[in-house]
Design a protein around this motif. Structure first.
Motif, PDB file in Angstrom:
ATOM      1  N   GLU A 231      42.264  46.811  37.764  1.00 50.65           N
ATOM      2  CA  GLU A 231      41.642  45.584  37.260  1.00 50.65           C
ATOM      3  C   GLU A 231      42.012  45.322  35.811  1.00 50.65           C
ATOM      4  N   ALA A 232      42.120  46.367  35.007  1.00 46.15           N
ATOM      5  CA  ALA A 232      42.523  46.179  33.610  1.00 46.15           C
ATOM      6  C   ALA A 232      43.902  45.532  33.550  1.00 46.15           C
ATOM      7  N   ILE A 233      44.807  46.041  34.357  1.00 46.55           N
ATOM      8  CA  ILE A 233      46.167  45.485  34.392  1.00 46.55           C
ATOM      9  C   ILE A 233      46.145  44.051  34.902  1.00 46.55           C
ATOM     10  N   ARG A 234      45.341  43.796  35.916  1.00 38.93           N
ATOM     11  CA  ARG A 234      45.264  42.443  36.480  1.00 38.93           C
ATOM     12  C   ARG A 234      44.693  41.457  35.465  1.00 38.93           C
ATOM     13  N   PHE A 235      43.646  41.851  34.740  1.00 34.43           N
ATOM     14  CA  PHE A 235      43.074  40.962  33.728  1.00 34.43           C
ATOM     15  C   PHE A 235      44.119  40.603  32.674  1.00 34.43           C
ATOM     16  N   ILE A 236      44.861  41.608  32.207  1.00 33.40           N
ATOM     17  CA  ILE A 236      45.871  41.361  31.174  1.00 33.40           C
ATOM     18  C   ILE A 236      46.977  40.464  31.723  1.00 33.40           C
ATOM     19  N   ALA A 237      47.437  40.759  32.935  1.00 34.11           N
ATOM     20  CA  ALA A 237      48.508  39.957  33.529  1.00 34.11           C
ATOM     21  C   ALA A 237      48.085  38.500  33.671  1.00 34.11           C
ATOM     22  N   ASP A 238      46.882  38.259  34.176  1.00 28.84           N
ATOM     23  CA  ASP A 238      46.396  36.887  34.350  1.00 28.84           C
ATOM     24  C   ASP A 238      46.290  36.178  33.001  1.00 28.84           C
ATOM     25  N   GLN A 239      45.786  36.880  32.009  1.00 32.83           N
ATOM     26  CA  GLN A 239      45.618  36.274  30.687  1.00 32.83           C
ATOM     27  C   GLN A 239      46.955  35.946  30.056  1.00 32.83           C
ATOM     28  N   GLN A 240      47.916  36.849  30.196  1.00 34.29           N
ATOM     29  CA  GLN A 240      49.217  36.622  29.586  1.00 34.29           C
ATOM     30  C   GLN A 240      49.969  35.488  30.277  1.00 34.29           C
ATOM     31  N   THR A 241      49.729  35.298  31.567  1.00 30.71           N
ATOM     32  CA  THR A 241      50.325  34.163  32.266  1.00 30.71           C
ATOM     33  C   THR A 241      49.720  32.849  31.791  1.00 30.71           C
ATOM     34  N   ALA A 242      48.399  32.831  31.648  1.00 28.74           N
ATOM     35  CA  ALA A 242      47.698  31.596  31.310  1.00 28.74           C
ATOM     36  C   ALA A 242      47.782  31.247  29.830  1.00 28.74           C
ATOM     37  N   ALA A 243      47.724  32.244  28.964  1.00 31.85           N
ATOM     38  CA  ALA A 243      47.668  31.966  27.523  1.00 31.85           C
ATOM     39  C   ALA A 243      48.373  33.069  26.743  1.00 31.85           C
ATOM     40  N   PRO A 244      49.697  33.171  26.869  1.00 30.92           N
ATOM     41  CA  PRO A 244      50.406  34.256  26.184  1.00 30.92           C
ATOM     42  C   PRO A 244      50.325  34.175  24.674  1.00 30.92           C
ATOM     43  N   GLU A 245      49.947  33.004  24.157  1.00 30.52           N
ATOM     44  CA  GLU A 245      49.831  32.864  22.704  1.00 30.52           C
ATOM     45  C   GLU A 245      48.536  33.461  22.163  1.00 30.52           C
ATOM     46  N   LYS A 246      47.600  33.771  23.054  1.00 30.57           N
ATOM     47  CA  LYS A 246      46.314  34.318  22.619  1.00 30.57           C
ATOM     48  C   LYS A 246      46.316  35.841  22.688  1.00 30.57           C
ATOM     49  N   PRO A 247      45.698  36.499  21.712  1.00 29.57           N
ATOM     50  CA  PRO A 247      45.543  37.955  21.821  1.00 29.57           C
ATOM     51  C   PRO A 247      44.404  38.296  22.778  1.00 29.57           C
ATOM     52  N   PHE A 248      44.434  39.506  23.320  1.00 24.98           N
ATOM     53  CA  PHE A 248      43.366  39.940  24.211  1.00 24.98           C
ATOM     54  C   PHE A 248      42.704  41.195  23.652  1.00 24.98           C
ATOM     55  N   PHE A 249      41.452  41.361  24.035  1.00 31.38           N
ATOM     56  CA  PHE A 249      40.693  42.580  23.733  1.00 31.38           C
ATOM     57  C   PHE A 249      40.269  43.201  25.048  1.00 31.38           C
ATOM     58  N   LEU A 250      40.669  44.460  25.269  1.00 29.37           N
ATOM     59  CA  LEU A 250      40.283  45.207  26.460  1.00 29.37           C
ATOM     60  C   LEU A 250      39.441  46.397  26.051  1.00 29.37           C
ATOM     61  N   TYR A 251      38.240  46.480  26.606  1.00 30.04           N
ATOM     62  CA  TYR A 251      37.368  47.643  26.437  1.00 30.04           C
ATOM     63  C   TYR A 251      37.400  48.402  27.753  1.00 30.04           C
ATOM     64  N   PHE A 252      38.074  49.559  27.748  1.00 29.21           N
ATOM     65  CA  PHE A 252      38.263  50.342  28.971  1.00 29.21           C
ATOM     66  C   PHE A 252      37.500  51.654  28.819  1.00 29.21           C
ATOM     67  N   ALA A 253      36.361  51.730  29.499  1.00 26.91           N
ATOM     68  CA  ALA A 253      35.478  52.892  29.383  1.00 26.91           C
ATOM     69  C   ALA A 253      35.355  53.549  30.750  1.00 26.91           C
ATOM     70  N   THR A 254      35.949  54.717  30.902  1.00 30.26           N
ATOM     71  CA  THR A 254      35.969  55.369  32.213  1.00 30.26           C
ATOM     72  C   THR A 254      34.626  56.016  32.538  1.00 30.26           C
ATOM     73  N   GLY A 255      34.389  56.181  33.845  1.00 29.87           N
ATOM     74  CA  GLY A 255      33.274  57.019  34.278  1.00 29.87           C
ATOM     75  C   GLY A 255      33.640  58.486  34.175  1.00 29.87           C
ATOM     76  N   ALA A 256      34.923  58.792  34.228  1.00 26.62           N
ATOM     77  CA  ALA A 256      35.431  60.157  34.030  1.00 26.62           C
ATOM     78  C   ALA A 256      35.394  60.492  32.547  1.00 26.62           C
TER      79      ALA A 256
END
Length: 767
Positions: A231-256
């Motif tokens: 899902e992290a990869i999918r969110f980034i891919a979708d965002q970069q397709t739609a708005a590559p000029e915008k930066p993204f912030f990903l908070y990835f917190a594992t249960g492990a």
């Protein structure tokens, strides 16, 4: 593609901006019309409204990674013996911080991280599902203290949260909301992860949410960390397709690596035989590696073993065999986590954005987990099980470790080893072993001191202001209509350049507190007051103030309280002042279950098959107290079968089901299954099935875990009864109507065993 952050943008954030001062940007939700209205288009000057803020010039993407329950000496990036090549890469191309600290427990750390404030200041002195009616502990994250996602979204970022959030009050973590307290209500455009107040999960059968809605079960049965990375990869891919000029912030917190330590066998076998020399050898080997890396001072000694940890050589052959496999399982779990993080990093690299991405890795939300005690856990055990019985059971099922039919947690000896060279574990806010964790900052276009090491003191609240300063963001004085209160953390951006690596630390005072243990750091000194509220690890004579000079005593070996009474007094008074300032008082030395659920104070809940599973932590609790489960069903002439109601799984739980036209109640306590079967065949037509579980004393006290009887009824006629005697409490998993999610409570069926008749509703009553 955006260019990287130039040096002129560093330092743009003045203290006034970080404190929410009047100079901060404010974005109006309805900008004033800047054109001119005429009667016709020819007379009109159009002006499209600017509805979205622009990101700062050259703003990088930001990725925060938070790994759960991992000690200072676990990962190879900080000298541990668990292979973490992704973390190694980020550390070797970035900067390691050796003096970074967290809150000793999960939810407080996450609340401080997300807001840049002290945990009690944002009402998270403990868990939201064990909250109290005082400002430091009520578990409601204030809107006046914005999250990093709210700040970055106001600065033109897309924002995503993945995994374990654990900062929503349990009373709000239902389909009744309010959803402004879920991640998507606190600045994240999208969320994919556990229930937002959940602390841990079955890694093979997770209950996941997309934004605010329950995600369907994964039909492939994949590990939760793989699903999160996808899902992290999918969110980034979708965002970069739609708005590559915008930066993204990903908070990835594992249960492990929170228990249960679940991972596929091939990851466990990767470590087969590698820990056979035991935890004493591990500590010595890890410390030697840490010294070579420079992440501990060269003169750091091994501390004494923690209370309750035996020398490895004193263990029996069976104990060594079992305990080594526990560690192999945990190591495989962490390496698998590192692999999935690596997939995200490689994707960002593949799309050409890695050089322009700030990656912050918190290798732990607290110290290593010490809940396994002397023997570790394979599955829950009966309260009266002897030491020998526990070992025998675990050895019998040793090959199940890591599978869905296990619930593993390693023994304290391994917790201590993976925390090398620190003392004690998670939950001890007074010891460095509870609060000190590795930190990595990676940003190729800014960090030129590849593999650099920094020793300045820092705290989890520092990550937000560090990020804000590096990206050149501004903190609005008002966010979502709420005037913002000061950020309390201190930016670490001043340490990034190699020429500044030895600058004096700027975060010079910090308190700690957790379940009655507390401490204060001030200018290199630390005063510590240990308190053991339930485990019996701390001798009573040790519950007093201790004093350590951490600049010379990295892992708190030499108590100087008697030698420097004036310094001791100074720090004790400093703690008192900070405690009053940040809502630490009144001190708590126990867990309680106040305000844990939207059902608290209620005597009844109704479940429908059309609804989603309810996590038992937030609903009725079946560990103690008497209750009844009543199912209203329609049975066709040909009959019906399946689960009417379930809570839990193969390790622990209850199930009310019909099979072979017989009504059955399954009580699975620590893997010991008792089934009460009604001898009378069920009728067709409109039928009411009921199961009563009556506990001795009927007072709801968890210590009174003696389920005396189970009674079964069909259309108000009692058809079966069974005295269960003294049994282990049951609980965990989900409360479900019409199916059994995950591993089955009963061996009589395979999950999900969906009820084939017309299940109209299930009513659960407290008795």
């Amino acid at each position: 593609m955006r260019t990287t952050l130039s040096s002129k943008h560093l330092g743009l954030i003045s203290s006034a901006l970080l404190l929410g001062g009047s100079a901060a940007a404010q974005y109006s939700p309805t900008p004033a019309f800047a054109g001119k209205i005429g009667k016709t288009l020819a007379d009109t000057k159009e002006s499209l409204p600017k509805t979205q803020p622009d990101a700062p010039d050259d703003a990088p993407n930001v990725v925060w990674i938070l790994i759960d329950d991992i000690g200072y000496g676990a990962s190879s990036a900080f000298g541990g013996l668990i292979e973490t090549p992704t973390l190694d890469r980020l550390a070797n191309q970035g900067v390691r911080y050796t003096n970074f600290h967290t809150c000793a427990f999960s939810a407080p750390t996450r609340a401080a991280l997300l807001t840049g404030r002290n945990q009690h200041s944002v009402h998270f002195g403990f868990f939201a599902n064990s909250s109290y009616g005082t400002p430091g502990y009520d578990g409601y994250l204030p809107f006046e203290k914005a999250t990093i996602a709210e700040i970055l979204r106001e600065n033109g970022y897309n924002t995503f949260a993945i995994g374990k959030y654990h900062a929503t009050h349990s009373a709000d973590a239902s389909q009744a909301g309010p959803f402004n307290r879920w991640p998507t209500g606190r600045g994240f455009d999208h969320y994919f992860g556990l229930s937002p107040d959940e602390w841990g999960t079955d890694q093979w059968h997770p209950v996941l949410y997309r934004d605010t809605q329950r995600e369907p079960d994964d039909p492939q049965g994949r590990h939760v960390t793989e699903l999160l990375a996808n899902e992290a990869i999918r969110f980034i891919a979708d965002q970069q397709t739609a708005a590559p000029e915008k930066p993204f912030f990903l908070y990835f917190a594992t249960g492990a690596g929170h228990a249960p330590h679940h991972v596929a066998k091939e990851w466990i076998d990767k470590y087969k035989g590698k820990f056979d020399k035991g935890w004493d050898w591990y500590r010595e080997e890890a410390l030697a590696r840490q010294k070579r890396l420079g992440v501990v001072p060269a003169n750091t000694p091994l501390p004494p073993r923690n209370n309750g940890v035996k020398p490895w050589d004193d263990l029996s052959a069976d104990e060594k065999k079992l305990f080594a496999r526990y560690m192999e399982t945990y190591a495989g779990f962490i390496s698998h986590t590192d692999y999935e993080i690596g997939r995200i990093i490689r994707f960002i690299e593949d799309i050409g954005e890695l050089d322009n991405t700030l990656v912050v890795v918190l290798v732990g939300d607290n110290g290593a987990e010490g809940a396994g005690r002397e023997l570790g856990n394979h599955q829950p055990n009966r309260p009266d099980a002897t030491r020998e019985e526990r070992l025998e059971k675990a050895l019998k099922y040793i090959d199940r470790l890591g599978t869905e039919y296990s619930s593993p947690n390693y023994p304290d000896g391994w917790a201590a080893a993976t925390n090398t060279p620190l003392r004690y574990f998670k939950s001890y806010a007074n010891y460095e072993g509870g609060t000190q964790d590795p930190l990595i900052l990676f940003y190729p276009k800014k960090i030129k001191d590849k593999g650099g090491i920094r020793h300045q003191y820092s705290y989890v609240s520092d990550i937000l202001p560090t990020t804000v300063e590096i990206v050149g963001a501004k903190v609005p004085a008002v966010i979502n209509g709420y005037p913002q209160e000061p950020i309390e953390g201190v930016s670490l951006a001043y340490t990034l350049d190699a020429e500044n690596k030895n600058l004096p630390e700027r975060h010079t005072i910090q308190y700690y507190e957790m379940t009655g243990s507390y401490a204060i750091y001030k200018d290199g000194w630390k005063a510590s007051f240990p308190h053991d509220f339930r485990t019996g690890r701390i001798p009573a004579g040790e519950e007093r103030w201790h004093l350590y000079h951490l600049k010379e005593d990295f892992n708190e070996i030499h108590d100087l309280a008697d030698k420097y009474p004036d310094k001791m007094k100074e720090l004790a008074e400093a703690f008192d002042a900070e405690a009053w300032k940040y809502n630490v008082y009144p001190l708590k030395d126990r867990w309680e279950t106040k305000n844990r659920s939207i059902l608290d104070g209620k005597q009844q809940a109704t479940l429908y098959t059309e609804g989603r599973p309810y996590a038992s932590l937030y609903g009725f609790r079946f560990a103690a107290g008497s209750y009844a489960v009543t199912a209203h069903v329609g049975i066709p002439a040909a009959g019906a079968e399946g689960v009417l109601f379930s809570s839990g799984n193969a390790a622990s739980g209850v199930s009310f089901y019909v099979k072979n036209k017989k009504l059955t109640f399954a009580y699975n306590a620590a893997g010991v299954l008792t089934e009460i079967v009604a001898p009378k065949a069920i009728p067709s037509g409109e039928v009411v099935f009921k199961a009563e579980v009556i506990y001795a004393g009927n007072d709801g006290d968890p210590a009174n875990a003696r389920a005396k009887t189970v009674n079964l009824y069909i259309n108000n006629e009692q058809v079966a009864t069974r005295d269960l005697g003294v049994v282990q409490n049951v609980g965990g998993g989900n409360i479900e109507a019409g199916r059994n999610f995950g591993t089955p409570v009963s061996t009589a069926y395979k999950s999900p065993y969906i009820f084939s008749g017309n299940l109209k509703k299930v009513v659960v009553d407290k008795l």
